[in-house]
Design an enzyme around this catalytic site. Sequence first.
Site, short mmCIF file in Angstrom:
data_model
loop_
_atom_site.label_atom_id
_atom_site.label_comp_id
_atom_site.label_asym_id
_atom_site.label_seq_id
_atom_site.Cartn_x
_atom_site.Cartn_y
_atom_site.Cartn_z
CB CYS A 68 -40.56 36.27 -21.71
SG CYS A 68 -42.15 35.63 -22.22
CB CYS A 72 -40.19 29.21 -25.00
SG CYS A 72 -41.87 29.90 -24.89
CB CYS A 75 -37.03 31.80 -25.79
SG CYS A 75 -37.25 33.53 -26.25
CB CYS A 112 -42.34 41.01 -38.08
SG CYS A 112 -42.93 39.81 -36.88
CB CYS A 143 -46.11 40.97 -38.95
SG CYS A 143 -46.19 39.36 -38.13
CB CYS A 203 -47.36 34.81 -39.47
SG CYS A 203 -45.62 34.34 -39.48
NE ARG A 275 -41.14 35.43 -43.11
CZ ARG A 275 -42.31 35.62 -42.48
NH1 ARG A 275 -42.46 35.26 -41.24
NH2 ARG A 275 -43.29 36.21 -43.10
N1 SAM Z 1 -43.42 36.02 -27.28
C1 SAM Z 1 -44.05 35.75 -28.49
C2 SAM Z 1 -44.46 34.30 -28.66
O1 SAM Z 1 -43.68 33.42 -28.31
O2 SAM Z 1 -45.55 34.08 -29.16
C3 SAM Z 1 -43.28 36.19 -29.69
C4 SAM Z 1 -41.81 36.14 -29.79
S1 SAM Z 1 -41.08 34.56 -30.04
C5 SAM Z 1 -39.41 34.99 -29.92
C6 SAM Z 1 -41.41 34.12 -31.72
C7 SAM Z 1 -40.92 32.81 -32.21
O3 SAM Z 1 -39.54 32.86 -32.46
C8 SAM Z 1 -41.08 31.60 -31.34
O4 SAM Z 1 -42.36 31.06 -31.37
C9 SAM Z 1 -40.07 30.64 -31.94
O5 SAM Z 1 -40.68 29.86 -32.96
C10 SAM Z 1 -39.02 31.55 -32.55
N2 SAM Z 1 -37.76 31.47 -31.81
C11 SAM Z 1 -37.50 32.01 -30.61
N3 SAM Z 1 -36.24 31.72 -30.21
C12 SAM Z 1 -35.69 30.98 -31.20
C13 SAM Z 1 -34.41 30.36 -31.36
N4 SAM Z 1 -33.46 30.45 -30.44
N5 SAM Z 1 -34.18 29.67 -32.49
C14 SAM Z 1 -35.15 29.58 -33.44
N6 SAM Z 1 -36.36 30.14 -33.32
C15 SAM Z 1 -36.64 30.82 -32.22
C1 DTB Z 2 -40.57 33.35 -36.29
O1 DTB Z 2 -41.06 32.24 -36.57
N1 DTB Z 2 -39.28 33.57 -36.19
C2 DTB Z 2 -39.03 34.94 -35.78
C3 DTB Z 2 -40.44 35.55 -35.76
N2 DTB Z 2 -41.27 34.43 -36.04
C4 DTB Z 2 -40.92 36.33 -34.64
C5 DTB Z 2 -38.27 35.06 -34.52
C6 DTB Z 2 -36.95 34.33 -34.56
C7 DTB Z 2 -36.28 34.59 -33.30
C8 DTB Z 2 -34.90 34.05 -33.29
C9 DTB Z 2 -34.23 34.22 -32.00
C10 DTB Z 2 -33.99 35.63 -31.55
O2 DTB Z 2 -33.75 36.54 -32.38
O3 DTB Z 2 -34.02 35.86 -30.36
FE1 SF4 Z 3 -41.47 34.53 -24.16
FE2 SF4 Z 3 -39.54 33.71 -25.79
FE3 SF4 Z 3 -41.54 32.09 -25.22
FE4 SF4 Z 3 -42.01 34.25 -26.77
S1 SF4 Z 3 -40.71 32.51 -27.28
S2 SF4 Z 3 -43.25 33.52 -25.07
S3 SF4 Z 3 -40.55 35.69 -25.84
S4 SF4 Z 3 -40.02 32.88 -23.76
#
Ligand code: SAM
Ligand code: DTB
Ligand code: SF4
Length: 334
Positions: A68, A72, A75, A112, A143, A203, A275
């Site tokens: 990506c 973030c 992530c 989702c 979703c 959401c 959630r």
């Molecule tokens: N790329 C899209 C975005 O960011 O809008 C969707 C996928 S992203 C993985 C969805 C959400 O997962 C993020 O906004 C964040 O709140 C959560 N998330 C991602 N990595 C995480 C982590 N290591 N621990 C907890 N929550 C996480």
């Molecule tokens: C949200 O708030 N948590 C979910 C979903 N929306 C998309 C994602 C959690 C991701 C946790 C880290 C991972 O699995 O990579």
């Molecule tokens: Fe990309 Fe992860 Fe950020 Fe979503 S949360 S925009 S997958 S870097």
Amino acid sequence: MTSSSPAQNGRQIGGGDIRRAVEVEDATIIYNLPFNDLLFRAQQIHRENFDPNAIQMSRLLSIKTGGCAEDCGYCSQSAHYPTGLKASKLMEVERVLAEARKAKDGGATRYCMGAAWRNPKDRDMDALVAMVERVKALGMETCMTLGMLTPAHSARLAEAGLDYYNHNVDTSERYYSEIITTRSFEDRLETLANVRDAGIKVCAGGILGMGETTQDRISMLVTLANLPSPPESVPINMLIPIPGSKLENAAPVDPIDFVRTIALARILMPKSHVRLSAGRTDMSDEMQALCFFAGANSIFVGETLLTADNPGEDHDAALFRRLGLKPMQLGPTT
Ligand code: SAM
Ligand code: DTB
Ligand code: SF4
């Protein structure tokens, strides 16, 4: 804030016909109530709006993993950090469908689908539309979480029948740039508005445990509660520290503070599904029980979230038995 007590006011917000803006000061007073008072109030509001023993179950699938462009700091999928995750292309529709069938058999009512994109491209839209239509045809709610959406992309997904779009604000406006620099808090709000205007349910939530202050957590919930309509689903994630990511060494959240935040979300957004999202593998059953008591009424089920671990069916089935919880069935209020 006028003459009514903040706690009383908190109950009225979103619950009556006239919504008033939630003030940070009032939310802070509620957050800092004695723990028993806070939980009692949250549980009362929960009971006024939901079956207190029913938990909505969603299942995640990463339909496009890794690589990506966004940075973030939490992530595993950001190309900016050496997390060791293997990137992959957009999944075939048939494979998504096969996974969705398994999720339905496992009791999930909402599917989702998440993609590691800054935003979807026009060329992706036909496949995304097919995924929505075919998963919906299984009788599941759909979703998606695909990054930023334009009004045109939102309209296309709405037309396909997409029920929910996940787009988290993640933290307070003040703290946002400490976590993500490739987009702004304002960008997030813009996509949320595009999604809402297209008629898709929202959401939106955030993450605790990224080094933010209590005030940042309260401010994030106040932002969500003050959206023109509060999100129908509010995921509260506990950071899963990802080795190689910017936040790999972030200090863990105090579980009591986590529960307080859930309770505040319930009080400020009485009709939303709150959630208990990422991070449950690092929570004790007792902490999860307190979160449910504080008003959390939705979880992700299955052994994986998008890329990280989740407790899995056996553990959750045992937890539900111990707590007398039952899966929430699909209905007009979900
Ligand atoms: N790329 C899209 C975005 O960011 O809008 C969707 C996928 S992203 C993985 C969805 C959400 O997962 C993020 O906004 C964040 O709140 C959560 N998330 C991602 N990595 C995480 C982590 N290591 N621990 C907890 N929550 C996480
Ligand atoms: C949200 O708030 N948590 C979910 C979903 N929306 C998309 C994602 C959690 C991701 C946790 C880290 C991972 O699995 O990579
Ligand atoms: Fe990309 Fe992860 Fe950020 Fe979503 S949360 S925009 S997958 S870097």
